[in-house]
Design an enzyme around this catalytic site. Structure first.
Site, mmCIF file in Angstrom:
data_model
loop_
_atom_site.group_PDB
_atom_site.id
_atom_site.type_symbol
_atom_site.label_atom_id
_atom_site.label_comp_id
_atom_site.label_asym_id
_atom_site.label_seq_id
_atom_site.Cartn_x
_atom_site.Cartn_y
_atom_site.Cartn_z
ATOM 1 N N CYS A 55 80.425 73.491 52.629
ATOM 2 C CA CYS A 55 79.839 73.093 51.346
ATOM 3 C C CYS A 55 78.627 73.974 51.061
ATOM 4 O O CYS A 55 77.863 74.315 51.966
ATOM 5 C CB CYS A 55 79.411 71.623 51.387
ATOM 6 S SG CYS A 55 78.757 71.050 49.804
ATOM 7 N N GLU B 31 88.205 67.577 57.668
ATOM 8 C CA GLU B 31 88.202 66.197 58.158
ATOM 9 C C GLU B 31 88.716 65.263 57.075
ATOM 10 O O GLU B 31 88.518 65.522 55.889
ATOM 11 C CB GLU B 31 86.767 65.738 58.441
ATOM 12 C CG GLU B 31 86.034 66.519 59.471
ATOM 13 C CD GLU B 31 84.606 65.989 59.671
ATOM 14 O OE1 GLU B 31 83.921 66.516 60.522
ATOM 15 O OE2 GLU B 31 84.202 65.041 58.949
ATOM 16 N N CYS C 139 72.556 69.938 51.393
ATOM 17 C CA CYS C 139 71.783 68.694 51.567
ATOM 18 C C CYS C 139 71.280 68.639 53.018
ATOM 19 O O CYS C 139 72.047 68.894 53.947
ATOM 20 C CB CYS C 139 72.642 67.474 51.264
ATOM 21 S SG CYS C 139 73.330 67.502 49.605
ATOM 22 N N SER D 46 75.122 60.976 44.264
ATOM 23 C CA SER D 46 74.151 60.944 45.362
ATOM 24 C C SER D 46 72.773 61.221 44.805
ATOM 25 O O SER D 46 72.493 62.340 44.363
ATOM 26 C CB SER D 46 74.520 62.004 46.400
ATOM 27 O OG SER D 46 75.764 61.688 46.970
ATOM 28 N N CYS E 122 73.125 66.648 55.975
ATOM 29 C CA CYS E 122 74.592 66.701 56.026
ATOM 30 C C CYS E 122 75.091 67.819 56.942
ATOM 31 O O CYS E 122 74.692 68.977 56.794
ATOM 32 C CB CYS E 122 75.122 66.909 54.612
ATOM 33 S SG CYS E 122 76.899 67.134 54.574
ATOM 34 N N CYS F 192 89.282 58.743 52.770
ATOM 35 C CA CYS F 192 88.209 59.638 52.340
ATOM 36 C C CYS F 192 88.642 61.084 52.606
ATOM 37 O O CYS F 192 88.921 61.454 53.746
ATOM 38 C CB CYS F 192 86.936 59.304 53.116
ATOM 39 S SG CYS F 192 85.550 60.377 52.716
ATOM 40 N N GLY G 41 82.532 68.858 51.344
ATOM 41 C CA GLY G 41 82.596 69.604 50.094
ATOM 42 C C GLY G 41 82.063 68.823 48.908
ATOM 43 O O GLY G 41 81.949 67.599 48.945
ATOM 44 N N CYS H 297 80.321 62.653 57.089
ATOM 45 C CA CYS H 297 80.893 63.915 56.642
ATOM 46 C C CYS H 297 80.457 65.103 57.501
ATOM 47 O O CYS H 297 79.286 65.374 57.663
ATOM 48 C CB CYS H 297 80.424 64.040 55.203
ATOM 49 S SG CYS H 297 80.461 65.588 54.442
ATOM 50 N N SER I 265 82.758 61.582 44.328
ATOM 51 C CA SER I 265 81.334 61.561 44.655
ATOM 52 C C SER I 265 80.726 62.939 44.436
ATOM 53 O O SER I 265 81.264 63.942 44.897
ATOM 54 C CB SER I 265 81.179 61.151 46.119
ATOM 55 O OG SER I 265 79.845 61.286 46.523
HETATM 56 S S1 SF4 Z 1 76.313 65.647 51.195
HETATM 57 FE FE1 SF4 Z 1 78.106 66.364 50.059
HETATM 58 S S2 SF4 Z 1 77.238 67.781 48.533
HETATM 59 FE FE2 SF4 Z 1 75.652 67.497 50.096
HETATM 60 S S3 SF4 Z 1 75.984 69.178 51.544
HETATM 61 FE FE3 SF4 Z 1 77.160 67.421 52.321
HETATM 62 S S4 SF4 Z 1 79.223 67.680 51.511
HETATM 63 FE FE4 SF4 Z 1 77.859 69.003 50.320
#
Ligand code: SF4
Length: 381
Positions: free
Chosen positions: A124, A104, A128, A227, A131, A117, A172, A346, A204
């Site tokens: 990833c 994306e 998290c 983050s 996410c 972005c 990612g 994301c 980031s």
């Molecule tokens: S917030 Fe960023 S680092 Fe955390 S799982 Fe999603 S893509 Fe990965």
């Protein structure tokens, strides 16, 4: 973790993606091909104008065009979806890579200009909780060329001569793909190509401490966003796996080190989750953690994606949190939310696309109409 191999490193045709070459590497290739190094500059100019064929490079001789054609491809991404938010302030793209993976990227229109972005990995590994990108784990790293291709693909589609900023904040963890991300940043900065200023690039990270410290030593004046999402280790471990590897103090110290080495302001990202990390005492704890650090705090009300039943903080809680930080003298803003109606966060659009595709396949198995064909998705869906 073993990653799937990257098709761009050794394409089945035996040709390499020329977008993967740095300006220096392109000069070396010219020498290997028995050509003058200055042709590298001509080729770079064409590539960053968005040219997709060596034959269009009209100031190169026919024989050089043929030599390039026999050795390289110009990496392009196939657009699967293009969604425009109802307020026309965000456009989200789904692109298909050569190995059928999907990534994306998002165009965000702010009053100060257009920001793009980008994704740096397929999936990833960071896990998290809030996410969608991490649901299937890490599939593979993107090459520098695939990151360049995102910029050029969007520019081609959008006609943007005006991409004013890049944020590496898509799918990612950029610092988990360190070498290619750094290569990409240097390539996109090259004055002979895209000429993007370092100060207009933001990376980031979820807080990979050793890589943050290494980045500080690179001599790049890019912006760093970290983050944090919690004011303590106990709370952070509930939502971010990376908190098991590095303490919050180590992350903040690495941010401070980055600021001291580069002079660039560091932003701490804080996603507000209802009842979990959004109480006034959390704000006061955060202010104390960042005491004496001239940083910025960016508050982001959770973009719900159904993960683990996490809920977005109420408007009242967000305002209260922001006010607490302001009273503590912190520099705080609330992220302007663009593209919520196009699954702007994301990984959300990709996840929805794949779910719909699976659903479409199941339905077509039963003789019912499948998913829409790619590329016909203007507008909100
Ligand atoms: S917030 Fe960023 S680092 Fe955390 S799982 Fe999603 S893509 Fe990965």
């Amino acid at each position: 973790m073993e990653l799937t191999s990257n098709p761009n490193n050794n394409m089945s045709s035996g040709k390499r993606d020329i977008l993967n070459l740095s300006p220096e590497e392109l000069k070396e290739e010219m020498t290997v091909m028995g050509e003058k190094p200055f042709h590298a500059g001509q080729i770079t100019r064409w590539l960053y104008k968005g040219t997709t064929s060596f034959q269009e490079m009209s100031d190169l001789s026919g024989s050089l065009q043929s030599k390039l054609d026999s050795r390289f491809v110009i990496g392009t991404l196939q657009q699967l979806k293009r969604l425009v938010s109802s307020d026309h302030q965000a456009i989200k793209y789904l692109y298909l890579l050569l190995d059928d993976n999907i990534i994306e990227c998002v165009v965000l229109k702010y009053h100060h200009g257009v920001t793009l972005c980008l994704s740096t990995q397929v999936g990833c590994a960071m896990g998290c909780r809030f996410c969608a990108s991490t649901r299937g784990g890490l599939v593979r790293n993107l090459t520098a060329g695939e990151m360049v291709a995102q910029v050029l693909s969007v520019q081609r589609d959008h006609g943007l001569g005006d991409i004013g900023g890049l944020v590496l904040m898509g799918c990612g963890e950029p610092l988990n793909n360190y070498a290619d991300v750094l290569k990409f940043i240097r390539q996109i900065h090259d004055p002979g190509g895209f000429d993007m200023g370092y100060r207009n690039i933001t990376l980031s990270t979820c807080g990979l401490v050793p890589q943050m410290r290494r980045l500080a030593e690179e001599g790049l004046s890019i912006n760093l966003a970290v983050s944090l999402h919690a004011p303590s280790d106990v709370l952070r471990r509930k939502i971010m796996k990376v908190a098991n590897a590095y303490t919050i103090q180590e992350v903040v110290d690495a941010g401070r080190y980055y600021y001291e080495k580069t002079g660039r302001r560091v932003t701490f990202e804080y996603t507000l989750i209802d009842g979990l990390n959004d109480r006034p005492e959390h704000a006061r704890e955060l202010a104390a953690l960042l005491d004496g650090f001239p940083c910025h705090i960016n508050l982001i009300p959770l973009n719900e994606n159904g993960e683990d039943g996490l809920r977005r903080s109420s408007e009242r809680s967000v305002r209260r949190f922001e006010t607490e930080l302001e009273h503590a003298g912190k520099n705080v803003t609330r992220r302007r939310e663009l593209g919520l109606d196009i699954q702007g966060a994301c990984g959300q659009l990709k996840a929805a696309y794949l779910e719909r595709k699976q659903d479409g396949l199941r339905r077509s198995d039963h003789g019912i109409r499948g998913i829409q064909s790619p590329g016909n998705s203007q507008g909100n869906q």
